[in-house]
Design a protein around this motif. Structure first.
Motif, PDB file in Angstrom:
ATOM      1  N   TYR A 171     -25.045   1.461   5.798  1.00 29.43           N
ATOM      2  CA  TYR A 171     -25.086   0.722   4.451  1.00 29.43           C
ATOM      3  C   TYR A 171     -24.285   1.228   3.525  1.00 29.43           C
ATOM      4  CZ  TYR A 171     -29.883  -0.449   6.128  1.00 29.43           C
ATOM      5  OH  TYR A 171     -30.742  -1.014   6.983  1.00 29.43           O
ATOM      6  N   ALA A 172     -23.485   2.227   3.876  1.00 25.42           N
ATOM      7  CA  ALA A 172     -22.086   2.638   3.185  1.00 25.42           C
ATOM      8  C   ALA A 172     -21.043   2.610   3.933  1.00 25.42           C
ATOM      9  CB  ALA A 172     -22.334   3.973   2.549  1.00 25.42           C
ATOM     10  N   ASN A 173     -20.237   3.678   4.469  1.00 23.80           N
ATOM     11  CA  ASN A 173     -19.370   3.749   5.466  1.00 23.80           C
ATOM     12  C   ASN A 173     -19.413   5.361   5.817  1.00 23.80           C
ATOM     13  OD1 ASN A 173     -17.680   5.276   3.711  1.00 23.80           O
ATOM     14  ND2 ASN A 173     -16.716   3.347   2.968  1.00 23.80           N
ATOM     15  N   VAL A 174     -18.263   5.500   6.837  1.00 27.79           N
ATOM     16  CA  VAL A 174     -18.483   6.937   7.641  1.00 27.79           C
ATOM     17  C   VAL A 174     -18.022   8.033   6.483  1.00 27.79           C
ATOM     18  CG1 VAL A 174     -17.120   8.189   8.993  1.00 27.79           C
ATOM     19  CG2 VAL A 174     -17.932   6.160   9.817  1.00 27.79           C
ATOM     20  N   SER A 175     -17.049   7.654   5.611  1.00 28.93           N
ATOM     21  CA  SER A 175     -16.441   8.607   4.729  1.00 28.93           C
ATOM     22  C   SER A 175     -17.711   8.988   3.686  1.00 28.93           C
ATOM     23  CB  SER A 175     -15.359   7.950   4.029  1.00 28.93           C
ATOM     24  OG  SER A 175     -14.215   7.609   4.810  1.00 28.93           O
ATOM     25  N   VAL A 176     -18.470   8.028   3.212  1.00 30.14           N
ATOM     26  CA  VAL A 176     -19.396   8.250   2.138  1.00 30.14           C
ATOM     27  C   VAL A 176     -20.493   9.025   2.863  1.00 30.14           C
ATOM     28  CG1 VAL A 176     -21.181   7.188   0.636  1.00 30.14           C
ATOM     29  CG2 VAL A 176     -18.993   6.187   0.783  1.00 30.14           C
TER      30      VAL A 176
ATOM     31  N   VAL B 188     -14.524  16.899   6.913  1.00 29.42           N
ATOM     32  CA  VAL B 188     -13.488  16.672   7.146  1.00 29.42           C
ATOM     33  C   VAL B 188     -12.904  15.975   8.149  1.00 29.42           C
ATOM     34  CG1 VAL B 188     -10.895  17.505   7.022  1.00 29.42           C
ATOM     35  CG2 VAL B 188     -12.765  18.857   5.606  1.00 29.42           C
ATOM     36  N   TYR B 189     -13.258  16.362   9.465  1.00 31.36           N
ATOM     37  CA  TYR B 189     -13.062  15.465  10.632  1.00 31.36           C
ATOM     38  C   TYR B 189     -13.611  13.754  10.527  1.00 31.36           C
ATOM     39  CZ  TYR B 189     -11.543  19.500  13.205  1.00 31.36           C
ATOM     40  OH  TYR B 189     -10.959  20.858  13.478  1.00 31.36           O
ATOM     41  N   GLY B 190     -14.850  13.801   9.922  1.00 32.02           N
ATOM     42  CA  GLY B 190     -15.589  12.629   9.586  1.00 32.02           C
ATOM     43  C   GLY B 190     -14.612  11.641   8.727  1.00 32.02           C
ATOM     44  N   ILE B 191     -14.202  12.102   7.825  1.00 33.86           N
ATOM     45  CA  ILE B 191     -13.477  11.153   6.674  1.00 33.86           C
ATOM     46  C   ILE B 191     -11.928  10.610   7.452  1.00 33.86           C
ATOM     47  CG2 ILE B 191     -12.165  11.381   4.622  1.00 33.86           C
ATOM     48  CD1 ILE B 191     -14.347  13.339   3.598  1.00 33.86           C
ATOM     49  N   ILE B 192     -11.425  11.967   8.141  1.00 34.52           N
ATOM     50  CA  ILE B 192     -10.087  11.450   8.754  1.00 34.52           C
ATOM     51  C   ILE B 192     -10.578  10.340   9.679  1.00 34.52           C
ATOM     52  CG2 ILE B 192      -8.239  12.506  10.193  1.00 34.52           C
ATOM     53  CD1 ILE B 192      -8.583  15.006   8.814  1.00 34.52           C
ATOM     54  N   LEU B 193     -11.369  10.678  10.631  1.00 29.06           N
ATOM     55  CA  LEU B 193     -11.622   9.852  11.617  1.00 29.06           C
ATOM     56  C   LEU B 193     -12.108   8.152  11.009  1.00 29.06           C
ATOM     57  CD1 LEU B 193     -13.636  12.141  14.275  1.00 29.06           C
ATOM     58  CD2 LEU B 193     -11.432  10.699  14.484  1.00 29.06           C
ATOM     59  N   GLY B 194     -12.858   8.159   9.897  1.00 29.73           N
ATOM     60  CA  GLY B 194     -13.238   7.160   9.493  1.00 29.73           C
ATOM     61  C   GLY B 194     -11.745   6.247   8.798  1.00 29.73           C
ATOM     62  N   PHE B 195     -10.767   7.017   8.358  1.00 31.85           N
ATOM     63  CA  PHE B 195      -9.571   6.560   7.591  1.00 31.85           C
ATOM     64  C   PHE B 195      -8.738   5.803   9.030  1.00 31.85           C
ATOM     65  CE2 PHE B 195      -8.917   9.086   3.860  1.00 31.85           C
ATOM     66  CZ  PHE B 195     -10.122   8.694   3.246  1.00 31.85           C
ATOM     67  N   ILE B 196      -8.885   6.623  10.283  1.00 25.45           N
ATOM     68  CA  ILE B 196      -8.206   6.325  11.258  1.00 25.45           C
ATOM     69  C   ILE B 196      -8.832   5.034  12.141  1.00 25.45           C
ATOM     70  CG2 ILE B 196      -7.353   6.840  13.791  1.00 25.45           C
ATOM     71  CD1 ILE B 196      -7.304   9.891  12.474  1.00 25.45           C
ATOM     72  N   PHE B 197     -10.067   4.954  12.035  1.00 21.81           N
ATOM     73  CA  PHE B 197     -10.829   4.183  12.994  1.00 21.81           C
ATOM     74  C   PHE B 197     -11.195   2.744  12.341  1.00 21.81           C
ATOM     75  CE2 PHE B 197     -11.364   7.521  15.933  1.00 21.81           C
ATOM     76  CZ  PHE B 197     -11.490   6.821  17.300  1.00 21.81           C
TER      77      PHE B 197
END
Length: 293
Positions: A85-90, A246-255
């Motif tokens: 309902y939001a995204n990975v980063s949030v 941190v890993y989650g945010i970076i992966l959200g940006f990449i994928f």
């Protein structure tokens, strides 16, 4: 020791990768967690049977462990709800609120004094989440799910502290997964009434990602962490897990190129959360050194 550190950081990376899989799997978050629990239980039963490590718990012990499993299921459903309902980063940023809940709940449950500094650091993380919430209203429902996920994340280790010394980690994990599966099976019709699913059986792609989620990001992640703990202290392990968001945010940006959909205020909120986590880490390190001295 080098091998143990490598295993630990692979485990942390796999934990951060679960949010990506939550986005890739098209199932409703409740069904996603149900299938994850089912596959994890089946895999653990096979592994423990082969190792001849399967044991039976008493009914009283089983009910206690099942209760913690219910908390895990609650945490996973709300976490994946936040992802969807939001995204990975949030979603991963909202987990920072677990420190705030832990600062209140752990002293209450273990009957110790509340530390004001932990409350202040927890509030700093909450302010960071509020800034994101205020400037990204389209993620309102996802952030609410994320806050509940943080609550579940704070409760799980608190109650596990009372159980970890009584059972082996592998048996404890198996029965917690079974408990989560039973609790979710009972509650899933109610959940789906309020949050309907578009389909109920996983697609071929869903099955693939669910297998990755269960085997790599649950069973293997668990096994790597346990092996690492043979050489590395739980203290070091807990510090390493601060890298998960941190890993989650970076992966959200990449994928998913999520950085293109986020405003400057998101990064301001994240900065406050990182400061809170960094200060908390510094306090833990300082306290740890004093105990060793």
């Amino acid at each position: 020791m080098k091998k143990a550190f490598t295993q630990l950081h692979i485990a942390v990376f796999l934990a951060g990768f679960t949010a990506i899989l939550g986005k890739l799997i098209g199932l409703n978050e409740g069904l996603l967690v149900w299938y994850r629990l089912l596959l994890t239980v089946l895999a653990l039963v096979v592994i423990l049977f082969i190792r001849k490590q399967l044991v039976r718990l008493s009914m009283q012990d089983m009910l206690q462990v099942f209760g913690v499993g219910g908390i895990i299921a609650f945490h996973w459903v709300t976490f994946y709800g936040s992802v969807k309902y939001a995204n990975v980063s949030v979603a991963v940023v909202c987990l920072a609120a677990s420190g705030f809940f832990t600062a209140f709940l752990e002293p209450i449950i273990f009957k110790r004094r509340i530390k004001p500094v932990e409350i202040i650091l927890g509030l700093l993380a909450i302010i960071g989440i509020y800034i994101i919430f205020d400037f990204h209203p389209q993620y309102k429902l996802g952030i609410i799910f994320g806050i509940f996920a943080a609550l579940g994340s704070s409760l799980f280790p608190i109650f596990n502290k009372k159980l970890i010394n009584r059972f082996t980690p592998s048996i404890l994990t198996l029965y917690e997964m079974i408990g989560g599966l039973i609790v979710l099976s009972i509650l899933i019709p109610v959940y789906l009434y309020f949050f309907p699913a578009t389909y109920f059986l996983p697609t071929l792609a869903d099955w693939w990602w669910l297998i990755v989620l269960a085997l790599l990001c649950t069973v293997l992640c668990f096994d790597l962490q346990l092996n690492a703990l043979k050489k590395i202290s739980p203290f070091t392990s807990n510090l390493a897990y601060n890298l998960e968001p941190v890993y989650g945010i970076i992966l959200g940006f990449i994928f998913f190129k999520e950085n293109k959909a986020l405003h400057t205020q998101f990064y301001l909120g994240v900065a406050l959360i990182i400061i809170a986590v960094a200060l908390q880490t510094a306090l833990v390190i300082s306290s740890h050194r004093k105990k060793k001295a």
